[in-house]
Each structure stands twice: as C-alpha cells, then as structure tokens.
Write a protein that holds these residues in place. Structure first.
Motif, mmCIF file in Angstrom:
data_model
loop_
_atom_site.group_PDB
_atom_site.id
_atom_site.type_symbol
_atom_site.label_atom_id
_atom_site.label_comp_id
_atom_site.label_asym_id
_atom_site.label_seq_id
_atom_site.Cartn_x
_atom_site.Cartn_y
_atom_site.Cartn_z
ATOM 1 N N GLU A 1 0.598 -1.031 -0.341
ATOM 2 C CA GLU A 1 -0.069 -0.510 -0.043
ATOM 3 C C GLU A 1 0.978 1.168 0.073
ATOM 4 O OE1 GLU A 1 -3.972 1.542 2.516
ATOM 5 O OE2 GLU A 1 -2.425 0.550 3.502
ATOM 6 N N SER A 2 0.867 1.745 -0.970
ATOM 7 C CA SER A 2 1.001 3.567 -0.929
ATOM 8 C C SER A 2 0.697 4.006 -1.652
ATOM 9 C CB SER A 2 2.387 2.945 -2.149
ATOM 10 O OG SER A 2 2.160 2.901 -3.599
ATOM 11 N N LEU A 3 1.737 5.593 -0.929
ATOM 12 C CA LEU A 3 0.988 7.232 -1.247
ATOM 13 C C LEU A 3 1.640 8.002 -2.376
ATOM 14 C CD1 LEU A 3 -0.979 9.520 -0.343
ATOM 15 C CD2 LEU A 3 0.688 9.635 1.458
ATOM 16 N N GLY B 1 2.825 -6.496 3.525
ATOM 17 C CA GLY B 1 2.843 -7.720 4.120
ATOM 18 C C GLY B 1 2.084 -8.526 3.249
ATOM 19 N N THR B 2 1.122 -9.590 4.034
ATOM 20 C CA THR B 2 0.232 -10.849 3.005
ATOM 21 C C THR B 2 -1.045 -9.843 3.326
ATOM 22 O OG1 THR B 2 0.615 -11.589 5.010
ATOM 23 C CG2 THR B 2 2.251 -12.535 3.880
ATOM 24 N N TYR B 3 -1.655 -11.004 2.297
ATOM 25 C CA TYR B 3 -2.927 -11.125 2.490
ATOM 26 C C TYR B 3 -3.418 -12.257 2.231
ATOM 27 C CZ TYR B 3 -3.101 -11.828 -3.157
ATOM 28 O OH TYR B 3 -3.196 -12.438 -4.762
ATOM 29 N N GLU B 4 -5.529 -12.770 2.433
ATOM 30 C CA GLU B 4 -5.716 -13.482 2.353
ATOM 31 C C GLU B 4 -7.360 -13.319 1.581
ATOM 32 O OE1 GLU B 4 -7.088 -17.404 4.854
ATOM 33 O OE2 GLU B 4 -6.358 -16.474 5.899
ATOM 34 N N GLU B 5 -7.571 -14.118 0.875
ATOM 35 C CA GLU B 5 -8.948 -14.407 0.230
ATOM 36 C C GLU B 5 -9.811 -14.677 1.458
ATOM 37 O OE1 GLU B 5 -9.519 -12.857 -4.030
ATOM 38 O OE2 GLU B 5 -7.369 -13.680 -4.185
ATOM 39 N N LYS B 6 -11.393 -14.660 1.931
ATOM 40 C CA LYS B 6 -12.125 -15.644 1.692
ATOM 41 C C LYS B 6 -13.471 -15.253 1.698
ATOM 42 C CE LYS B 6 -13.493 -18.082 5.691
ATOM 43 N NZ LYS B 6 -13.485 -19.457 6.878
ATOM 44 N N ASP B 7 -14.592 -15.978 0.768
ATOM 45 C CA ASP B 7 -16.214 -15.023 0.696
ATOM 46 C C ASP B 7 -16.273 -14.228 0.614
ATOM 47 O OD1 ASP B 7 -16.506 -17.695 1.499
ATOM 48 O OD2 ASP B 7 -16.624 -17.050 3.540
ATOM 49 N N GLY B 8 -15.560 -13.244 -0.688
ATOM 50 C CA GLY B 8 -15.342 -12.522 -1.392
ATOM 51 C C GLY B 8 -15.291 -10.966 -0.580
ATOM 52 N N THR C 1 -2.782 -8.225 6.245
ATOM 53 C CA THR C 1 -2.426 -8.498 7.368
ATOM 54 C C THR C 1 -0.753 -7.685 7.462
ATOM 55 O OG1 THR C 1 -3.665 -11.083 8.260
ATOM 56 C CG2 THR C 1 -1.216 -9.783 9.993
ATOM 57 N N SER C 2 -0.263 -6.617 7.813
ATOM 58 C CA SER C 2 1.057 -5.778 7.365
ATOM 59 C C SER C 2 1.985 -6.754 7.975
ATOM 60 C CB SER C 2 0.996 -4.739 8.614
ATOM 61 O OG SER C 2 1.013 -4.553 9.778
ATOM 62 N N GLU C 3 3.509 -6.211 8.151
ATOM 63 C CA GLU C 3 4.756 -7.613 8.533
ATOM 64 C C GLU C 3 4.551 -7.640 9.942
ATOM 65 O OE1 GLU C 3 7.820 -7.008 4.401
ATOM 66 O OE2 GLU C 3 7.596 -5.751 5.979
ATOM 67 N N ASP C 4 4.333 -6.501 10.423
ATOM 68 C CA ASP C 4 5.089 -6.823 11.328
ATOM 69 C C ASP C 4 3.272 -6.772 12.723
ATOM 70 O OD1 ASP C 4 2.661 -4.000 11.817
ATOM 71 O OD2 ASP C 4 4.271 -2.488 11.663
ATOM 72 N N ASP D 1 0.566 -5.419 13.312
ATOM 73 C CA ASP D 1 0.020 -4.180 14.651
ATOM 74 C C ASP D 1 -1.191 -3.939 13.572
ATOM 75 O OD1 ASP D 1 1.305 -4.772 16.308
ATOM 76 O OD2 ASP D 1 2.707 -3.471 15.737
ATOM 77 N N ASN D 2 -1.349 -4.350 11.995
ATOM 78 C CA ASN D 2 -2.435 -3.777 11.329
ATOM 79 C C ASN D 2 -2.332 -4.392 10.361
ATOM 80 O OD1 ASN D 2 -3.912 -1.546 9.494
ATOM 81 N ND2 ASN D 2 -2.455 -1.093 8.549
ATOM 82 N N VAL D 3 -4.130 -5.184 10.606
ATOM 83 C CA VAL D 3 -5.028 -5.620 9.845
ATOM 84 C C VAL D 3 -6.664 -5.248 9.172
ATOM 85 C CG1 VAL D 3 -6.601 -7.785 9.431
ATOM 86 C CG2 VAL D 3 -3.856 -7.518 11.371
ATOM 87 N N GLN D 4 -6.578 -4.935 8.060
ATOM 88 C CA GLN D 4 -7.344 -4.731 7.927
ATOM 89 C C GLN D 4 -8.259 -5.509 6.346
ATOM 90 O OE1 GLN D 4 -6.499 -0.292 5.135
ATOM 91 N NE2 GLN D 4 -3.974 -1.238 5.483
ATOM 92 N N SER D 5 -9.915 -5.509 6.386
ATOM 93 C CA SER D 5 -10.732 -6.041 5.835
ATOM 94 C C SER D 5 -11.723 -5.093 4.725
ATOM 95 C CB SER D 5 -11.723 -6.658 7.340
ATOM 96 O OG SER D 5 -12.458 -7.247 6.138
ATOM 97 N N PHE D 6 -10.822 -5.819 3.344
ATOM 98 C CA PHE D 6 -11.820 -5.235 2.294
ATOM 99 C C PHE D 6 -13.343 -6.399 1.967
ATOM 100 C CE2 PHE D 6 -7.940 -2.596 2.518
ATOM 101 C CZ PHE D 6 -8.025 -1.009 2.891
ATOM 102 N N ALA D 7 -13.772 -5.234 1.411
ATOM 103 C CA ALA D 7 -15.452 -6.312 0.839
ATOM 104 C C ALA D 7 -14.734 -5.678 -1.210
ATOM 105 C CB ALA D 7 -15.913 -5.253 0.695
ATOM 106 N N ILE D 8 -14.784 -7.811 -1.720
ATOM 107 C CA ILE D 8 -13.890 -6.746 -3.488
ATOM 108 C C ILE D 8 -15.441 -6.925 -4.244
ATOM 109 C CG2 ILE D 8 -13.418 -8.320 -5.659
ATOM 110 C CD1 ILE D 8 -11.945 -10.005 -3.655
ATOM 111 N N SER D 9 -15.651 -5.999 -4.446
ATOM 112 C CA SER D 9 -17.267 -5.022 -4.706
ATOM 113 C C SER D 9 -17.034 -5.127 -6.615
ATOM 114 C CB SER D 9 -17.715 -4.153 -4.071
ATOM 115 O OG SER D 9 -19.504 -3.881 -4.612
#
Length: 205
Positions: A73-75, A87-94, A99-102, A104-112
C-alpha cells in the motif's frame, strides 16, 4: 469493372475488416492483461486519487502480488512516493484481509466489482435511490472523532467534520456520490455500498 478488379477490391475489403478485428482484439488483450483479476474478482492494482485545489494530486495505491500472496500500500503526492504498508493477504467469501509485516495492522476489504471497500469505515445511515435525496449518515472512528454528513433533496449537503462544518453540492451517479466543496478543497466522492456510504475505498485501474 472486370472480374479481376472486382476480386481485388473484395480482398482489400476483407483485409481491412480483418485488420480492424485484429486491432480490437489487441486493445482488448492489452486492457485485460494490464490489470488482471483472480477467480474471486480481486484485481492486481487499485487506486484512489484525491484532488486538492491547486495542490499536487494525492494518489493512494494498493498492489497485490498473487504469486506470493503479498501486498503493498503506497501514497504518491506529485513525484514523491511513500510506502504506507506491506505484508500478506488472504481471500475468503468475497473479502480480502491484509495483515502487515509487523502484524500490528489488519485491514478488511470487500471485493465489489471494480471497487475494494474498507468495510470497517462504513457510515451509519441508509442512502435511498435517486440523484438527490434526504439522508443523514454518521461515522465515529476509534478515537471517537465523529463525521456526520446530511444530504438534502435540493442537491446540497452539510458535513460536520468532527466539529469543522463544511457544505457544498452533490449528485449521485451510479455507485458514487460526487461532491463539490464550496471551500474549494478536495472532496472525495462517496461510494454507495449496500445502501451505506464510505470514503475509504479503492478503484481498479
């Protein structure tokens, strides 16, 4: 016109038709492979651009690398770019969970469709159909800062930005509520997702 000339003309027309078809196929392939998506509909690249008056455009970018299930993720502001998270990511049920490398940061996004929607940042309050409407939507973050936007049927809105009041005009166009801030500051379009709004989302590019 003799038979030989007629035959030559027909072959020229056929050649032109095939050339046009080839160009269309090539353009389609370039678009398709420029930003591929997986079986769950997750694209490899998403962006969110924010204009701010005469200032340089701010662009948030999310890039997924399916080969090793990692993301960045960049700016970017003008010609300067900064890495915000990776970091890494995992897809499940849309849904895709980052999950960031450390850890400490977990983000959840819906694929729409072409959108990647941050489901933790949806405003409370339902948005009805129509180009303009009456609705009040509110979001409170983890620091108890509250943002309330009131849409009016006449195409105007008022935003209480945690105590800082702003107003402007708006119009819904499909999934987006496009705003014009009367102060001239940059205004991110709101995305309508399941009758709720958010200004935290990415668009496939």
């Amino acid at each position: 016109m003799n038979q030989k000339a007629e035959l030559k003309k027909r072959w020229m027309m056929i050649s032109i038709v095939f050339a046009v078809i080839a160009v269309v196929i090539l353009v389609y392939m370039l678009i398709a492979f420029r930003n591929k998506k997986d079986a769950n509909g997750l694209y490899e690249t998403y962006q969110m651009a924010v204009s701010s008056g005469d200032s340089a455009k701010t662009v948030f970018c999310m890039t997924f690398m399916p080969s090793d299930q990692t993301y960045v993720e960049s700016l970017t502001v003008g010609d300067k770019s900064t890495e915000l998270s990776k970091g890494t990511y995992e897809e499940k049920d849309g849904t895709v969970v980052l999950t960031s490398e450390d850890k400490d940061n977990v983000q959840s996004f819906a694929i729409s469709g072409k959108y990647l929607v941050a489901t933790d940042f949806l405003y409370d309050g339902d948005v009805p159909d129509g180009d303009t409407f009456e609705a009040t939507c509110k979001y409170t973050n983890k620091n108890n800062a509250t943002y309330t936007i009131s849409f009016k049927k006449d195409g105007t809105y008022t935003l209480d930005d945690n105590g800082d009041s702003k107003d402007g005009t708006y119009k819904r166009e499909g999934d987006l509520i496009k705003r014009t801030d009367s102060s001239g500051d940059g205004a991110i379009d709101y995305l309508v997702y399941k009758n709720q709004i958010t200004n935290s989302y990415y668009v496939a590019k």
